[in-house]
Design a protein around this motif. Structure first.
Motif, PDB file in Angstrom:
ATOM      1  N   PRO A  69       0.847  -1.201   0.000  1.00  0.00           N
ATOM      2  CA  PRO A  69       0.000   0.000   0.000  1.00  0.00           C
ATOM      3  C   PRO A  69       0.880   1.248   0.000  1.00  0.00           C
ATOM      4  N   PRO A  70       0.310   2.422  -0.201  1.00  0.00           N
ATOM      5  CA  PRO A  70       1.104   3.655  -0.131  1.00  0.00           C
ATOM      6  C   PRO A  70       1.787   3.788   1.228  1.00  0.00           C
ATOM      7  N   GLY A  71       2.979   4.367   1.234  1.00  0.00           N
ATOM      8  CA  GLY A  71       3.755   4.509   2.460  1.00  0.00           C
ATOM      9  C   GLY A  71       3.011   5.155   3.607  1.00  0.00           C
ATOM     10  N   PRO A  72       2.285   6.260   3.365  1.00  0.00           N
ATOM     11  CA  PRO A  72       1.555   6.897   4.483  1.00  0.00           C
ATOM     12  C   PRO A  72       0.282   6.162   4.893  1.00  0.00           C
ATOM     13  N   GLY A  73      -0.121   5.124   4.134  1.00  0.00           N
ATOM     14  CA  GLY A  73      -1.397   4.449   4.365  1.00  0.00           C
ATOM     15  C   GLY A  73      -2.330   4.708   3.200  1.00  0.00           C
TER      16      GLY A  73
END
Length: 395
Positions: A69-73
């Motif tokens: 998933p994307p790093g920040p969530g």
């Protein structure tokens, strides 16, 4: 020679040498080996809402989150976290720059302290404190400065003068936990007002662990420190889905803070897990949008369980500190003729078929925590009733 080096230097980093195996691992192993009821580690013995579990299954089947998933969530979860903070507390956060998803609150604490501390920085934490706080401060090279919560009229309270006196020119941040594990204390508006005043006056960062935010009882109210004057811009708020939705194994937590603080925490977090719990992030996004009825029923269920275990512990002869929050009860074992919580908890499985945790593991001042023992009540009612029956029979 095989398998060992001849170096006299210990393998374990000296910053971690004092910690060893956690008491939770030791006591959970003891529960398994003796067949005891485990009221030590804080995890439920039933799963959370079926519709949330199905949301995770649906995400898995749809291929959402099965890859990084994307790093920040994922955006859906960051938006849901921001909406939750706004709806519950009137705190407005930008999902794109002020929210970070982590591998549970444990990683959020680690990444935050690793990001914000330099060697020699002092961190004030309320003692007794969750054991990962001490380890993470040590890993970051910081120095922990405990301010002890002390028994007072049936609960554990903060001495604001002692807190103020603990601040020095080396103090970098205050590490706050409310509702507080293990004592069950919920900081009051008056206490938080003074904490905020001190933080602003001394220009301190504040890291606040609020994983039990939805478990407050009686007339207590959860008040996020970030809502107080001058605090939003200096506060890193940590939350978690595990305690609120009873899926502790999913390890989905989060940080909300101003952009510069989130950026700092993300810089450390990306080299810890990078990302985690992809499909579960989609499910937690749905969970956070559950109606108030879910949260009310969850709290009412835990309140009823608190009262079952509290009554059983009192009946068995313990002094009980009835918690205002969390799902733990702290007891004093001195009325039972005991004073050493470690010895008591290690003998308890054989003596009564129940496992608990000695609070002294959460103290730097071990003697201050010696007679106190923590029991978890996030279990099925019949399990709590059986534990109470066994404890009473043992004395």
């Amino acid at each position: 020679m095989t398998g060992m080096t001849s170096s006299a230097r210990p393998f374990l980093n000296r910053r971690l040498a004092e910690f060893g195996t956690t008491i939770f691992a030791e006591m959970s192993a003891l529960a398994m080996s003796t067949g005891s009821i485990n009221l030590g580690q804080g995890f439920p013995d039933t799963d959370g809402p079926e519709e949330i579990r199905e949301a995770a299954v649906r995400a898995l089947r749809d291929g959402r989150g099965n890859q990084y998933p994307p790093g920040p969530g994922i955006p859906e979860l960051r938006t849901a976290i921001a909406a939750h903070q706004e709806r519950r507390y009137g705190l407005s956060y930008d999902p794109d720059t002020e929210v970070l998803v982590t591998a549970g609150a444990t990683e959020a604490i680690a990444a935050t302290l690793l990001a914000l501390l330099e060697p020699g920085d002092e961190v004030i934490a309320f003692e007794p404190y969750y054991d990962s706080y001490a380890a993470c401060i040590a890993m970051a090279g910081g120095t922990r400065v405990p301010v002890t919560l002390r028994p007072h009229e049936g609960s554990f309270r903060l001495d604001l003068d002692e807190l103020r006196d603990a601040v020095t020119d080396k103090t970098r941040l205050l590490l706050i936990n409310t509702p507080h594990n293990p004592t069950g204390t919920v900081l009051t508006r008056e206490e938080l007002t003074e904490i905020a005043r001190l933080a602003v006056e001394r220009d301190l960062l504040v890291v606040t662990d609020e994983v039990y935010e939805h478990l407050v009882f009686d007339d207590a109210e959860h008040l996020p420190p970030a809502t107080f004057p001058g605090m939003r811009e200096r506060t890193v708020t940590i939350g978690s889905s595990g305690k609120t939705f009873s899926f502790t194994g999913w390890k989905v937590g989060w940080v909300t803070a101003p952009p510069a603080l989130v950026s700092a925490v993300r810089s450390a977090k990306q080299f810890l897990t990078y990302v985690s719990a992809g499909p579960f992030q989609y499910a937690v996004a749905e969970a956070l949008a559950l109606p108030d009825a879910y949260f009310d029923a969850f709290r009412a269920d835990m309140l009823a369980k608190r009262d079952v275990l509290a009554a059983g512990l009192m009946d068995a002869g313990f002094e009980v500190f009835r918690p205002q929050g969390t799902y733990f009860i702290t007891t004093d074992i001195r009325p039972l003729g005991e004073s050493d919580g470690f010895a008591f908890c290690r003998a308890l499985p054989e003596r009564a078929g129940v496992v608990a945790i000695p609070n002294a593991v959460f103290y730097d001042h071990r003697e201050a925590g010696a007679p106190f023992v923590r029991f978890a009540f996030c279990k099925q009612t019949e399990v709590l009733q059986e534990a109470a029956k066994r404890l009473k029979a043992a004395w």
